[in-house]
Design an enzyme around this catalytic site. Structure first.
Site: not given
Length: 210
Positions: A103, A107, A201, A204
Site C-alpha cells: 500500500r 495515496t 502494523d 511489523d
C-alpha cells in the site's frame, strides 16, 4: 457480500493480547496462528464436499471428503503469510497460492508486485488471508484478481476490520460471491488509514520490524 464477526470469548481474549503494544513478536505470531484456526472454522462452513464410502472397524458407511478442485488458500504478502500455518492446520489438503501487495502510504492505493497462483481458477473456492481490513483497497484488488482468474466464490479471513473498509469492499465486490470473516469490527480509520483501536502494523509486529 456476507460479513461474519466471530463472537467468542477465546477470540476476544487472544485479540486483546495481540492489541497490547508490549506483546513480543514470538507471542504475536503464535496467537495469530491460533486465531486464524478459530476463524477458519467459521470461514469453511460452506466449503464444498462430496460423499465418500469408507470401511470403519465395525461396518461400511458414507462420509464426506473435500470436493475437486481443492480449495485454494491465498495469503496476501507479507502479513498474510503469518496467518497461513493456522489455516492449513485446519485444511491441510488445500492448495496454496500467493499474492504480494503493498500500500502506498500517501495515496493508500494498493499495488500488486508478485503473484504465484494457478492460471485457471475455474470452479475454485478461494480463501484469502489478510490480517487487517483497513481501507479495503488491497483486499478488494486481491479478490477481483481471483475472480478474473475464474474463482467462483471467495472468503476472506481478517483479524480486524474498520467500517470504512467494509463499506469500500462491499462496493468493490458488488455482484460477486464474497464472504468476510472477522475476529472483530473496530471503531474507525484514523487520518493515516490505520484501524482504531487496531493493533498497529500487523506485518511489523509479526516479524519484529517495528
Amino acid at each position: 457480500m456476507r460479513v461474519h464477526v466471530a463472537d467468542h470469548p477465546l477470540i476476544t481474549h487472544k485479540l486483546t493480547v495481540l492489541r497490547n503494544k508490549n506483546t513480543p513478536s514470538v507471542i504475536f505470531r503464535a496467537l495469530t496462528e491460533e486465531l486464524v484456526t478459530l476463524l477458519a472454522y467459521e470461514a469453511t462452513r460452506a466449503v464444498r464436499v462430496e460423499p465418500v464410502d469408507i470401511e470403519t472397524p465395525v461396518t461400511s458407511t458414507t462420509g464426506v471428503t473435500l470436493s475437486q478442485p481443492k480449495p485454494l488458500v491465498v495469503p496476501i504478502l507479507r502479513a498474510g503469510l503469518g496467518m497461513l500455518e493456522g489455516m492449513v492446520r485446519l485444511m491441510p489438503s488445500a492448495e496454496v497460492g500467493f499474492l504480494g501487495m503493498v500500500r502506498n502510504e500517501e495515496t493508500l492505493e494498493p499495488t500488486t508486485y508478485a503473484e504465484r497462483l494457478p492460471e485457471d481458477l475455474s470452479d475454485r473456492q478461494c480463501f484469502v488471508l489478510d490480517p487487517m481490513l483497513a481501507t479495503g483497497g488491497s483486499l478488494g484488488t486481491a479478490i477481483e484478481f481471483l475472480f478474473k482468474r475464474g474463482a467462483v466464490d471467495v472468503t476472506a479471513i481478517c483479524l480486524l476490520a474498520a467500517p470504512e473498509g467494509l463499506a469500500a469492499l462491499e462496493k468493490a465486490t458488488e455482484g460477486r460471491d464474497v464472504t468476510i470473516v472477522l475476529g472483530a469490527l473496530d471503531e474507525r480509520l484514523n487520518e493515516h488509514g490505520y484501524i482504531v483501536p487496531g493493533l498497529g502494523d500487523a506485518g511489523d509486529r509479526l516479524y519484529g520490524t517495528v
